[in-house]
Design a protein around this motif. Structure first.
Motif, short mmCIF file in Angstrom:
data_model
loop_
_atom_site.label_atom_id
_atom_site.label_comp_id
_atom_site.label_asym_id
_atom_site.label_seq_id
_atom_site.Cartn_x
_atom_site.Cartn_y
_atom_site.Cartn_z
N LEU A 38 0.15 -28.86 6.90
CA LEU A 38 1.03 -28.68 5.64
C LEU A 38 1.54 -27.29 5.72
N VAL A 39 0.96 -26.48 6.27
CA VAL A 39 1.47 -24.99 6.19
C VAL A 39 2.95 -24.98 6.82
N PHE A 40 2.90 -25.53 8.08
CA PHE A 40 4.07 -25.92 8.91
C PHE A 40 5.25 -26.40 8.02
N THR A 41 4.73 -27.53 7.30
CA THR A 41 5.81 -28.37 6.51
C THR A 41 6.27 -27.40 5.26
N ILE A 42 5.33 -27.00 4.70
CA ILE A 42 5.75 -26.03 3.38
C ILE A 42 6.66 -25.18 3.76
N ALA A 43 6.26 -23.99 4.73
CA ALA A 43 7.09 -22.96 5.35
C ALA A 43 8.52 -23.36 5.88
N THR A 44 8.75 -24.73 6.39
CA THR A 44 9.98 -25.22 6.86
C THR A 44 10.73 -25.35 5.66
N ALA A 45 10.11 -26.27 4.66
CA ALA A 45 10.89 -26.78 3.65
C ALA A 45 11.31 -25.44 2.57
N ALA A 46 10.40 -24.49 2.48
CA ALA A 46 10.83 -23.50 1.87
C ALA A 46 11.54 -22.44 2.31
N ARG A 47 11.81 -22.57 3.59
CA ARG A 47 12.68 -21.59 4.36
C ARG A 47 11.93 -20.23 4.50
N VAL A 48 10.56 -20.22 4.53
CA VAL A 48 9.77 -19.01 4.55
C VAL A 48 9.18 -18.75 5.80
N PRO A 49 8.64 -17.48 6.19
CA PRO A 49 7.79 -17.32 7.50
C PRO A 49 6.72 -18.19 7.57
N VAL A 50 6.25 -18.67 8.47
CA VAL A 50 5.05 -19.70 8.60
C VAL A 50 4.13 -18.60 8.04
N LEU A 51 3.68 -17.64 8.71
CA LEU A 51 2.34 -16.67 8.38
C LEU A 51 2.58 -16.38 6.92
N TYR A 52 3.53 -16.40 6.36
CA TYR A 52 3.72 -15.94 5.11
C TYR A 52 2.76 -16.97 3.99
#
Length: 439
Positions: free
Chosen positions: A124-138
């Motif tokens: 879900l972290v990967f999905t959220i980061a990709t969708a929101a266009r923010v760095p994964v570790l953010y």
């Protein structure tokens, strides 16, 4: 001198685990026997003490830990955790996805063990980061911070629950105080700490082929309200008992809340509710639900054994009267027992890697300080918990789980994960010392 026996015993524990790579359960049993014999017990007396500690610890904790594992497994297998996450993220919106992710991890982290929480939430972290266009570790660092903090501070997780039994602490009060301390700890260790990194340093390449998460269709998922209620039910029941004990201990409802708020009963009720909400209500058959229960129990077996061995070591310290010696030393000491407990747990955590071993061993050594100094047993539990999550490095399984799931180098892992958990540990200790002024 008894203090030398304890020191030699801890040193032996480090050698067995670090040099000989011996399993923590076996290591703790050997150390317990060794310290007992050093203190003048016959080998048979030492073994009887170990057996007493094993039985006493497992008898008190088995129901809580196993039912906690089952509740988490049912929530994972049903998609309940996914429902909580996606609903909160949609509600908060793109600009506040980090906050939504942290709240999700904190809620899910109450019921799920750390490793399970990582497996469930990282996709879900990967999905959220990709969708929101923010760095994964953010997104990833705050999520991991919340998971590890709840794992270390809040019952019914194995570590704090086991340590609470050693100190004789009230589980409900420990849980409430643990949540109070956990919130600032994971906020400072997660969202705030990420602000010290440049955006590009938080970006990683998502590893391919590492995840095979089950794809739940919308109609397969339980409703948000039901998922949230089921996940938080043990917290609600245990907290209700604690509140009634504080506010109206003579109330007619007190016997009822004392029963349903007992940690064992609260987890049993929660599992029975989860069998319906996360199973039967979704059209699952009982054999499928029981399979989840079997997998949950097998997954928790080794943790139970390590906790039992920690209880055996503690019992040897009591039966050989080392606990009274430690009490006498601390009776005239000006060093805070909370700081001492945190320090012992932190040193052991850095040395052996296992948070459970660190917390249980520190509790066994520091348990006499509660009677000797009048320290709050609940705060002693949280001090040991805070110490047990400090600087995690290459000897800790959590270090490698984090490193591999986020596809990081060892240097990057130390800079993010190791520093992050140390911040959580120090903030946790600060929270304990602040609460100590008012309790």
């Amino acid at each position: 001198m008894p203090i030398i026996s304890v020191t030699v015993g801890v040193a032996l524990l480090l050698v067995l685990m670090m040099v000989f790579k011996l399993n923590a359960f076996v290591s703790l049993l050997i150390v317990g026997l060794f310290v007992g014999v050093l203190e003048g017990m016959s080998p048979l007396e030492a073994m009887e003490s170990v057996e007493k500690g094993l039985g006493g610890t497992l008898g008190h904790l088995t129901i809580i830990i196993i039912f906690g594992a089952i509740l988490g497994k049912l929530m994972t297998d049903s998609g309940g955790a996914q429902r909580i996450a996606t609903t909160l993220i949609h509600s908060f919106g793109e600009k506040r996805v980090q906050s939504a992710a942290v709240i999700t991890a904190a809620i899910v982290g109450i019921a799920l063990f750390f490793e399970t929480g990582v497996v469930v939430l990282i996709p879900l972290v990967f999905t959220i980061a990709t969708a929101a266009r923010v760095p994964v570790l953010y997104i990833g660092m705050p999520v991991i911070a919340a998971l590890i903090t709840m794992h270390g501070f809040v019952p019914p997780h194995p570590g704090p629950t086991a340590v609470a039994s050693v100190f004789g602490a009230n589980i409900g009060l420990t849980m409430i105080l643990g949540i109070i301390i956990a919130i600032p700890a994971f906020i400072l260790g997660g969202p705030v700490y990420t602000k010290f990194f440049k955006k590009e340093s938080l970006e990683i390449e998502i590893p391919k082929g590492l995840f095979n998460p089950k794809e739940f269709k919308e109609e397969e998922l339980p409703k948000f309200g039901i998922s949230l209620f089921t996940a938080l039910l043990p917290v609600i029941l245990i907290a209700l008992q604690t509140i009634v004990q504080i506010v109206a201990p003579e109330s007619p409802i007190a016997p009822v809340t004392n029963f349903i708020g007992d940690a064992n009963v609260a987890l049993l009720i929660s599992v029975l509710v989860a069998i319906f909400t996360f199973g039967l209500n979704l059209g699952k058959k009982m054999p499928e639900i029981m399979q989840s229960l079997s997998e949950a129990v097998s997954g928790i077996a080794l943790i139970l054994l390590i906790i039992a061995a920690g209880g055996a070591f503690k019992q040897v310290l009591i039966d050989s009267h080392i606990d009274k010696y430690i009490s006498d030393i601390m009776a005239g000491s000006t060093l805070s027992p909370l700081i001492l407990t945190w320090l012992i747990a932190a040193i052991l955590r850095i040395a052996v890697g296992s948070a459970t071993v660190a917390g249980m061993t520190a509790a066994g050594i520091a348990a006499p300080l509660v009677a000797a100094t009048g320290a709050s047993p609940e705060l002693m539990v949280l001090a040991a918990g805070a110490g047990s999550v400090t600087f995690s490095h290459v000897n800790d399984a959590g270090f490698w789980i984090y490193k591999e799931y986020f596809n990081l180098t060892i240097g990057q892992t130390i800079k993010t994960w190791s520093v992050m958990v140390t911040i959580i540990s120090i903030v946790g200790l600060a929270g304990v010392l602040i609460l100590d002024m008012f309790i």
